[in-house]
Design a protein around this motif. Structure first.
Motif, mmCIF file in Angstrom:
data_model
loop_
_atom_site.group_PDB
_atom_site.id
_atom_site.type_symbol
_atom_site.label_atom_id
_atom_site.label_comp_id
_atom_site.label_asym_id
_atom_site.label_seq_id
_atom_site.Cartn_x
_atom_site.Cartn_y
_atom_site.Cartn_z
ATOM 1 N N LEU A 1 0.837 -1.204 0.000
ATOM 2 C CA LEU A 1 0.000 0.000 0.000
ATOM 3 C C LEU A 1 0.869 1.250 0.000
ATOM 4 C CD1 LEU A 1 -2.726 1.382 0.113
ATOM 5 C CD2 LEU A 1 -2.690 1.115 2.592
ATOM 6 N N ALA A 2 1.985 1.210 0.707
ATOM 7 C CA ALA A 2 2.894 2.356 0.737
ATOM 8 C C ALA A 2 3.438 2.655 -0.656
ATOM 9 C CB ALA A 2 4.037 2.079 1.705
ATOM 10 N N ARG A 3 3.776 1.615 -1.414
ATOM 11 C CA ARG A 3 4.254 1.823 -2.783
ATOM 12 C C ARG A 3 3.192 2.481 -3.640
ATOM 13 N NH1 ARG A 3 6.671 -3.226 -1.922
ATOM 14 N NH2 ARG A 3 4.909 -4.307 -2.857
ATOM 15 N N LYS A 4 1.933 2.067 -3.471
ATOM 16 C CA LYS A 4 0.836 2.663 -4.241
ATOM 17 C C LYS A 4 0.631 4.127 -3.867
ATOM 18 C CE LYS A 4 -1.543 -1.715 -4.756
ATOM 19 N NZ LYS A 4 -2.661 -2.546 -4.313
ATOM 20 N N LEU A 5 0.708 4.442 -2.584
ATOM 21 C CA LEU A 5 0.548 5.826 -2.132
ATOM 22 C C LEU A 5 1.650 6.718 -2.682
ATOM 23 C CD1 LEU A 5 -0.462 5.246 1.597
ATOM 24 C CD2 LEU A 5 -1.944 6.049 -0.249
ATOM 25 N N LEU A 6 2.877 6.203 -2.709
ATOM 26 C CA LEU A 6 3.998 6.977 -3.247
ATOM 27 C C LEU A 6 3.861 7.174 -4.755
ATOM 28 C CD1 LEU A 6 6.932 5.430 -1.226
ATOM 29 C CD2 LEU A 6 6.163 7.795 -1.134
ATOM 30 N N LYS A 7 3.375 6.142 -5.434
ATOM 31 C CA LYS A 7 3.273 6.202 -6.894
ATOM 32 C C LYS A 7 2.257 7.242 -7.354
ATOM 33 C CE LYS A 7 2.818 3.279 -10.945
ATOM 34 N NZ LYS A 7 2.626 1.914 -11.435
ATOM 35 N N VAL A 8 1.113 7.317 -6.674
ATOM 36 C CA VAL A 8 0.084 8.277 -7.078
ATOM 37 C C VAL A 8 0.320 9.669 -6.495
ATOM 38 C CG1 VAL A 8 -1.689 6.533 -7.455
ATOM 39 C CG2 VAL A 8 -1.494 7.602 -5.221
ATOM 40 N N GLY A 9 1.267 9.807 -5.586
ATOM 41 C CA GLY A 9 1.628 11.117 -5.065
ATOM 42 C C GLY A 9 0.854 11.570 -3.847
ATOM 43 N N ASN A 10 0.172 10.663 -3.165
ATOM 44 C CA ASN A 10 -0.576 11.050 -1.963
ATOM 45 C C ASN A 10 0.327 11.215 -0.744
ATOM 46 O OD1 ASN A 10 -2.932 11.014 -3.356
ATOM 47 N ND2 ASN A 10 -3.579 8.999 -2.654
ATOM 48 N N CYS A 11 1.501 10.614 -0.780
ATOM 49 C CA CYS A 11 2.436 10.657 0.340
ATOM 50 C C CYS A 11 3.837 10.912 -0.182
ATOM 51 C CB CYS A 11 2.438 9.330 1.091
ATOM 52 S SG CYS A 11 0.951 9.018 2.029
ATOM 53 N N LYS A 12 4.725 11.285 0.745
ATOM 54 C CA LYS A 12 6.141 11.360 0.423
ATOM 55 C C LYS A 12 6.913 10.766 1.589
ATOM 56 C CE LYS A 12 7.053 15.979 2.136
ATOM 57 N NZ LYS A 12 7.643 17.277 1.839
ATOM 58 N N VAL A 13 8.177 10.449 1.356
ATOM 59 C CA VAL A 13 9.002 9.835 2.389
ATOM 60 C C VAL A 13 9.369 10.900 3.417
ATOM 61 C CG1 VAL A 13 11.164 8.652 2.865
ATOM 62 C CG2 VAL A 13 9.891 8.125 0.781
ATOM 63 N N PHE A 14 9.114 10.583 4.673
ATOM 64 C CA PHE A 14 9.427 11.500 5.773
ATOM 65 C C PHE A 14 10.753 11.124 6.423
ATOM 66 C CE2 PHE A 14 8.932 12.664 10.324
ATOM 67 C CZ PHE A 14 8.864 14.030 10.171
ATOM 68 N N ARG A 15 10.984 9.833 6.603
ATOM 69 C CA ARG A 15 12.193 9.338 7.268
ATOM 70 C C ARG A 15 12.510 7.959 6.699
ATOM 71 N NH1 ARG A 15 11.265 9.215 13.342
ATOM 72 N NH2 ARG A 15 11.154 11.441 13.006
ATOM 73 N N LEU A 16 13.807 7.648 6.571
ATOM 74 C CA LEU A 16 14.199 6.352 6.038
ATOM 75 C C LEU A 16 14.280 5.275 7.110
ATOM 76 C CD1 LEU A 16 16.886 7.277 3.381
ATOM 77 C CD2 LEU A 16 14.554 6.509 3.018
ATOM 78 N N TYR A 17 14.702 5.627 8.325
ATOM 79 C CA TYR A 17 14.763 4.621 9.385
ATOM 80 C C TYR A 17 14.198 5.188 10.672
ATOM 81 C CZ TYR A 17 16.252 0.946 12.448
ATOM 82 O OH TYR A 17 16.238 -0.085 13.340
ATOM 83 N N PRO A 18 13.120 4.647 11.192
ATOM 84 C CA PRO A 18 12.247 3.667 10.555
ATOM 85 C C PRO A 18 11.513 4.313 9.383
ATOM 86 C CG PRO A 18 11.229 4.436 12.567
ATOM 87 C CD PRO A 18 12.599 5.061 12.503
ATOM 88 N N PHE A 19 11.270 3.524 8.357
ATOM 89 C CA PHE A 19 10.677 4.061 7.140
ATOM 90 C C PHE A 19 9.302 4.630 7.461
ATOM 91 C CE2 PHE A 19 8.665 3.933 2.965
ATOM 92 C CZ PHE A 19 9.626 4.600 2.231
ATOM 93 N N THR A 20 9.136 5.917 7.197
ATOM 94 C CA THR A 20 7.911 6.631 7.555
ATOM 95 C C THR A 20 7.455 7.485 6.385
ATOM 96 O OG1 THR A 20 8.740 6.775 9.824
ATOM 97 C CG2 THR A 20 6.893 8.188 9.265
#
Length: 50
Positions: free
Chosen positions: A25-44
């Motif tokens: 689901l996270a990959r889908k949210l990133l692909k459509v642009g609804n979310c962006k990466v906030f932190r890499l560890y822990p991945f948020t």
């Protein structure tokens, strides 16, 4: 040995925690642009403002 599920943490636009989601689901949210990466560890992810 038990395998623990991996979840992605999600924050709303005000940095309040939401329900963690699965990586698919996270990959889908990133692909459509609804979310962006906030932190890499822990991945948020952080939701974008509407």
């Amino acid at each position: 040995m038990s395998i623990q599920p991996y979840y992605v943490f999600v924050l709303d636009a005000n940095r309040k925690p939401l329900t963690p989601c699965k990586p698919s689901l996270a990959r889908k949210l990133l692909k459509v642009g609804n979310c962006k990466v906030f932190r890499l560890y822990p991945f948020t992810l952080i939701a974008r403002r509407s």
